[in-house]
Scaffold this active site. Structure first.
Site, PDB file in Angstrom:
ATOM      1  N   GLY A  19       0.816  -1.215   0.000  1.00  0.00           N
ATOM      2  CA  GLY A  19       0.000   0.000   0.000  1.00  0.00           C
ATOM      3  C   GLY A  19       0.842   1.253   0.000  1.00  0.00           C
ATOM      4  N   ILE A  20       0.193   2.354   0.404  1.00  0.00           N
ATOM      5  CA  ILE A  20       0.860   3.647   0.368  1.00  0.00           C
ATOM      6  C   ILE A  20       1.409   4.026   1.743  1.00  0.00           C
ATOM      7  CG2 ILE A  20      -0.056   4.894  -1.612  1.00  0.00           C
ATOM      8  CD1 ILE A  20      -2.607   5.319  -0.207  1.00  0.00           C
ATOM      9  N   GLY A  21       2.375   4.923   1.783  1.00  0.00           N
ATOM     10  CA  GLY A  21       2.871   5.434   3.061  1.00  0.00           C
ATOM     11  C   GLY A  21       4.316   5.044   3.320  1.00  0.00           C
ATOM     12  N   GLY A  22       4.842   5.508   4.458  1.00  0.00           N
ATOM     13  CA  GLY A  22       6.234   5.298   4.800  1.00  0.00           C
ATOM     14  C   GLY A  22       6.550   3.852   5.143  1.00  0.00           C
TER      15      GLY A  22
ATOM     16  N   GLU B  95      -2.674  -2.845  -6.785  1.00  0.00           N
ATOM     17  CA  GLU B  95      -3.537  -1.781  -7.315  1.00  0.00           C
ATOM     18  C   GLU B  95      -2.682  -0.584  -7.725  1.00  0.00           C
ATOM     19  OE1 GLU B  95      -6.848  -0.712  -4.757  1.00  0.00           O
ATOM     20  OE2 GLU B  95      -5.978   1.285  -4.791  1.00  0.00           O
TER      21      GLU B  95
ATOM     22  N   ILE C  31      -5.896   3.905  10.092  1.00  0.00           N
ATOM     23  CA  ILE C  31      -5.861   5.097  10.953  1.00  0.00           C
ATOM     24  C   ILE C  31      -6.120   4.750  12.408  1.00  0.00           C
ATOM     25  CG2 ILE C  31      -7.147   7.238  11.479  1.00  0.00           C
ATOM     26  CD1 ILE C  31      -7.372   7.686   8.465  1.00  0.00           C
TER      27      ILE C  31
ATOM     28  N   GLY D  28      -8.562   0.213  -2.132  1.00  0.00           N
ATOM     29  CA  GLY D  28      -8.526  -1.229  -2.354  1.00  0.00           C
ATOM     30  C   GLY D  28      -8.326  -2.033  -1.083  1.00  0.00           C
TER      31      GLY D  28
ATOM     32  N   LYS E 259      -2.316  18.360  16.162  1.00  0.00           N
ATOM     33  CA  LYS E 259      -1.568  19.605  15.860  1.00  0.00           C
ATOM     34  C   LYS E 259      -1.248  20.391  17.124  1.00  0.00           C
ATOM     35  CE  LYS E 259      -2.501  20.031  10.995  1.00  0.00           C
ATOM     36  NZ  LYS E 259      -3.342  18.937  10.607  1.00  0.00           N
TER      37      LYS E 259
HETATM   38  C1  LIG Z   1      -1.496   0.456  -3.084  1.00  0.00           C
HETATM   39  C2  LIG Z   1      -2.633  -0.234  -2.971  1.00  0.00           C
HETATM   40  O1  LIG Z   1      -2.781  -1.237  -3.527  1.00  0.00           O
HETATM   41  S1  LIG Z   1      -3.639   0.697  -1.997  1.00  0.00           S
HETATM   42  C3  LIG Z   1      -4.844  -0.350  -1.324  1.00  0.00           C
HETATM   43  C4  LIG Z   1      -5.128   0.000   0.028  1.00  0.00           C
HETATM   44  N1  LIG Z   1      -5.800   1.253   0.274  1.00  0.00           N
HETATM   45  C5  LIG Z   1      -5.990   1.627   1.519  1.00  0.00           C
HETATM   46  O2  LIG Z   1      -5.549   0.949   2.443  1.00  0.00           O
HETATM   47  C6  LIG Z   1      -6.761   2.922   1.712  1.00  0.00           C
HETATM   48  C7  LIG Z   1      -6.769   3.390   3.142  1.00  0.00           C
HETATM   49  N2  LIG Z   1      -5.433   3.687   3.662  1.00  0.00           N
HETATM   50  C8  LIG Z   1      -4.817   4.890   3.410  1.00  0.00           C
HETATM   51  O3  LIG Z   1      -5.303   5.721   2.654  1.00  0.00           O
HETATM   52  C9  LIG Z   1      -3.511   5.181   4.104  1.00  0.00           C
HETATM   53  O4  LIG Z   1      -2.830   3.984   4.368  1.00  0.00           O
HETATM   54  C10 LIG Z   1      -3.716   5.966   5.453  1.00  0.00           C
HETATM   55  C11 LIG Z   1      -4.448   7.285   5.190  1.00  0.00           C
HETATM   56  C12 LIG Z   1      -4.490   5.142   6.431  1.00  0.00           C
HETATM   57  C13 LIG Z   1      -2.325   6.253   6.032  1.00  0.00           C
HETATM   58  O5  LIG Z   1      -1.557   6.895   5.048  1.00  0.00           O
HETATM   59  P1  LIG Z   1      -0.369   7.893   5.482  1.00  0.00           P
HETATM   60  O6  LIG Z   1       0.164   8.497   4.249  1.00  0.00           O
HETATM   61  O7  LIG Z   1       0.606   7.148   6.326  1.00  0.00           O
HETATM   62  O8  LIG Z   1      -1.192   8.958   6.343  1.00  0.00           O
HETATM   63  P2  LIG Z   1      -0.687  10.207   7.149  1.00  0.00           P
HETATM   64  O9  LIG Z   1      -0.033   9.776   8.416  1.00  0.00           O
HETATM   65  O10 LIG Z   1       0.069  11.103   6.232  1.00  0.00           O
HETATM   66  O11 LIG Z   1      -2.071  10.886   7.556  1.00  0.00           O
HETATM   67  C14 LIG Z   1      -2.917  11.410   6.580  1.00  0.00           C
HETATM   68  C15 LIG Z   1      -3.792  12.487   7.228  1.00  0.00           C
HETATM   69  O12 LIG Z   1      -4.608  11.870   8.209  1.00  0.00           O
HETATM   70  C16 LIG Z   1      -4.458  12.535   9.470  1.00  0.00           C
HETATM   71  N3  LIG Z   1      -4.569  11.485  10.507  1.00  0.00           N
HETATM   72  C17 LIG Z   1      -3.941  10.293  10.505  1.00  0.00           C
HETATM   73  N4  LIG Z   1      -4.296   9.613  11.621  1.00  0.00           N
HETATM   74  C18 LIG Z   1      -5.159  10.386  12.307  1.00  0.00           C
HETATM   75  C19 LIG Z   1      -5.864  10.219  13.542  1.00  0.00           C
HETATM   76  N5  LIG Z   1      -5.754   9.096  14.261  1.00  0.00           N
HETATM   77  N6  LIG Z   1      -6.664  11.217  13.955  1.00  0.00           N
HETATM   78  C20 LIG Z   1      -6.799  12.349  13.231  1.00  0.00           C
HETATM   79  N7  LIG Z   1      -6.163  12.555  12.045  1.00  0.00           N
HETATM   80  C21 LIG Z   1      -5.352  11.577  11.605  1.00  0.00           C
HETATM   81  C22 LIG Z   1      -3.067  13.152   9.409  1.00  0.00           C
HETATM   82  O13 LIG Z   1      -2.949  14.247  10.267  1.00  0.00           O
HETATM   83  C23 LIG Z   1      -3.019  13.587   7.946  1.00  0.00           C
HETATM   84  O14 LIG Z   1      -3.788  14.770   7.778  1.00  0.00           O
HETATM   85  P3  LIG Z   1      -3.162  16.096   7.106  1.00  0.00           P
HETATM   86  O15 LIG Z   1      -2.951  15.780   5.659  1.00  0.00           O
HETATM   87  O16 LIG Z   1      -4.150  17.161   7.352  1.00  0.00           O
HETATM   88  O17 LIG Z   1      -1.851  16.347   7.831  1.00  0.00           O
HETATM   89  C1  LIG Z   2      -4.428   4.393  -5.636  1.00  0.00           C
HETATM   90  C2  LIG Z   2      -4.422   3.870  -4.211  1.00  0.00           C
HETATM   91  C3  LIG Z   2      -5.784   3.921  -3.690  1.00  0.00           C
HETATM   92  C4  LIG Z   2      -6.028   3.027  -2.512  1.00  0.00           C
HETATM   93  O1  LIG Z   2      -5.845   3.439  -1.383  1.00  0.00           O
HETATM   94  O2  LIG Z   2      -6.524   1.921  -2.678  1.00  0.00           O
END
Ligand SMILES: CC(=O)SCCNC(=O)CCNC(=O)[C@H](O)C(C)(C)COP(=O)(O)OP(=O)(O)OC[C@H]1O[C@@H](n2cnc3c(N)ncnc32)[C@H](O)[C@@H]1OP(=O)(O)O
Ligand SMILES: CCCC(=O)O
Length: 443
Positions: A216-219, A241, A316, A339, A366
């Site tokens: 997936g996405i992220g660090g 995906e 999250i 996905g 924040k």
């Molecule tokens: C590649 C594939 O095949 S993708 C298939 C899978 N898709 C998915 O899993 C979709 C759902 N998952 C995701 O979108 C991501 O994994 C996430 C959003 C859960 C985590 O992604 P990250 O990039 O690590 O998120 P990040 O830590 O930058 O947080 C994103 C935002 O959420 C906010 N946030 C994160 N956790 C919390 C929380 N617990 N409470 C409040 N806000 C939060 C952050 O502050 C940030 O907001 P900002 O942009 O205003 O600063």
């Molecule tokens: C393109 C990545 C979208 C997702 O989180 O599934």
């Protein structure tokens, strides 16, 4: 057959091309890197002339001019959020459009998502009259099939990517053509934190030679990618995906051969790509990789055919019942289902499949206040992305919590064991009050 005459007949300016849009229309911009920059500018310039034009897209990577134009003419709807989409929704300039990614093409086919005009970026025409859809296959074929009018923005910076259905559009299907040399937007890979590295360290021993991998996405996925790149693991398959730079690094380290895949052998498969320009250049006319519709890539019928499928995605928050939220914080839209549920569902069907959902144990807001991401129950407005009936293994920097098949008290115990130590006592008390804690559980 020479298609250059047809090309010249359809070629026009962005300003003229967008005259095809009428008030009340649904305009689809495809998604991510396929969003047409010049057509978006020209459509936005009609702000004031048009009313109630609904624009649909997803994961925008640079400002959308129909949104920036302000209220009045356009209503922007996002299937999934980038950071920019999230800000537009925060500011009341856009709406989220819930979806399950494997079904999104069917929303179009079945008429739930009407399309008057499709506008998208494609690569230059080949000798056979085909334009590659490049970095976004996703559900574009379904949109092409239902759109009343199709306008393409031909851009030499869009790589020509080979694939199955949805990898191209033929000139005979196109109503108007405009040209552009806009840069295709890039996304920098987020750097891995110490916590990301710890989480990756727990997952790494679960991996094996010959596995097929969805990252997936992220660090954290990047941290895991780096561990794999430096390891002895070999013959990894790519079925994802989203293809991002993490996979490019694995290709370059010689880790991905796709030769052990049970289907699509020898081919890395993706549906959407975004990342660096280096990634886009790598994908250009690369026969070892193909793009495929999201309805194929994300479908459990596809994923179940891999014997050793490994899926790793971010989330999250979760509650003590094992429910996972990956897309909102309260009522604030952060991301989308994307996905995630597709890959969790599909990986369970894979013979030796392993799915992981990962998050840090705490979130610092924040104002500097630290919150546990593991909560007794969800806060008001949190949207469930993965239900407890399907939740796989959750990972934080304190370890792994298995969930499948377990009763509530074992789930709660496993979950509390990976919570931040500062919050564990309060979580135990909550679990007791909720009737999901056994006196024999460890304290
Ligand atoms: C590649 C594939 O095949 S993708 C298939 C899978 N898709 C998915 O899993 C979709 C759902 N998952 C995701 O979108 C991501 O994994 C996430 C959003 C859960 C985590 O992604 P990250 O990039 O690590 O998120 P990040 O830590 O930058 O947080 C994103 C935002 O959420 C906010 N946030 C994160 N956790 C919390 C929380 N617990 N409470 C409040 N806000 C939060 C952050 O502050 C940030 O907001 P900002 O942009 O205003 O600063
Ligand atoms: C393109 C990545 C979208 C997702 O989180 O599934």
């Amino acid at each position: 057959m020479d298609f250059s005459q047809a090309y010249q007949e359809k070629l026009t300016t962005p300003e003229e091309a967008v005259q095809i849009v009428k008030s009340g229309d649904w305009v689809d911009y495809s998604q991510t890197c396929a969003i047409p920059v010049r057509l978006d500018e020209a459509l936005a310039a009609r702000h004031g002339d048009l009313s109630d034009v609904k624009v649909r897209s997803s994961i925008t990577m640079q400002p959308l001019q129909v949104v920036e134009a302000g209220e009045g003419s356009f209503i922007y709807n996002a299937w999934h959020c980038s950071g920019l989409d999230r800000r537009y929704i925060d500011q009341g300039k856009a709406f989220f459009n819930p979806m399950l990614f494997r079904n999104v093409g069917a929303y179009y086919r079945k008429g739930y998502a009407p399309v008057d005009v499709l506008m998208l970026t494609v690569s230059p025409m080949d000798a056979y009259g085909n334009f590659s859809t490049g970095l976004t296959n996703c559900c574009v074929q379904d949109i092409i099939d239902v759109a009343k009018y199709i306008v393409i923005e031909v851009n030499p910076n869009m790589p020509r990517v080979y694939g199955t259905t949805g990898d191209h559009i033929h000139i005979s299907q196109v109503d108007k053509i405009v040209e552009s040399d806009a840069q295709i937007p890039t996304a920098a890979a987020p750097p891995a934190t110490e916590i990301d590295r710890k989480i990756a360290g727990y997952i790494f021993p679960e991996l094996s030679d010959g596995m097929t991998l969805q990252l997936g996405i992220g660090g954290m996925p990047n941290a895991l990618g780096a561990l794999i790149a430096e390891s002895d693991l070999k013959d990894i398959g790519m079925h994802t995906e989203l293809m991002s730079d993490g996979y490019l690094n694995l290709y370059r380290a010689g880790k991905i051969t796709n030769m052990k895949k049970e289907i699509d052998r020898g081919k890395g498969v993706f549906s959407i790509a975004n990342g660096s320009r280096d990634l886009y250049d790598f994908l250009h006319e690369n026969q070892s990789i193909y793009s495929a519709p999201i309805g194929y890539v994300n479908h459990p019928d596809t994923i179940r055919q891999f014997k050793n499928f490994v899926s790793i995605n971010g989330c999250i928050a979760m509650d003590l019942y094992g429910q996972v939220c990956s897309e909102t914080a309260g009522t604030r839209q952060i991301s989308g289902t994307g996905g995630q549920l597709d890959f969790v569902t599909g990986t369970f069907e894979s013979e030796n499949g392993k799915a992981f959902l990962a998050m840090s144990s705490t979130f610092t807001d924040k104002a500097g206040v630290v919150h546990s991401r593991i909560m007794p129950t969800f806060t008001e407005g949190d949207v469930m992305t993965t239900p407890r009936t399907q939740v796989p293994t959750i990972v934080t920097e304190y370890g792994m919590a298995h969930q499948v098949g377990l009763p509530t008290w074992q789930r709660a115990e496993n979950i509390i064991n990976i919570a931040h130590p500062d919050f564990r006592e309060a979580l135990i008390q909550a679990a007791e009050a909720q009737g999901i804690w056994r006196r024999t559980n460890k304290r």
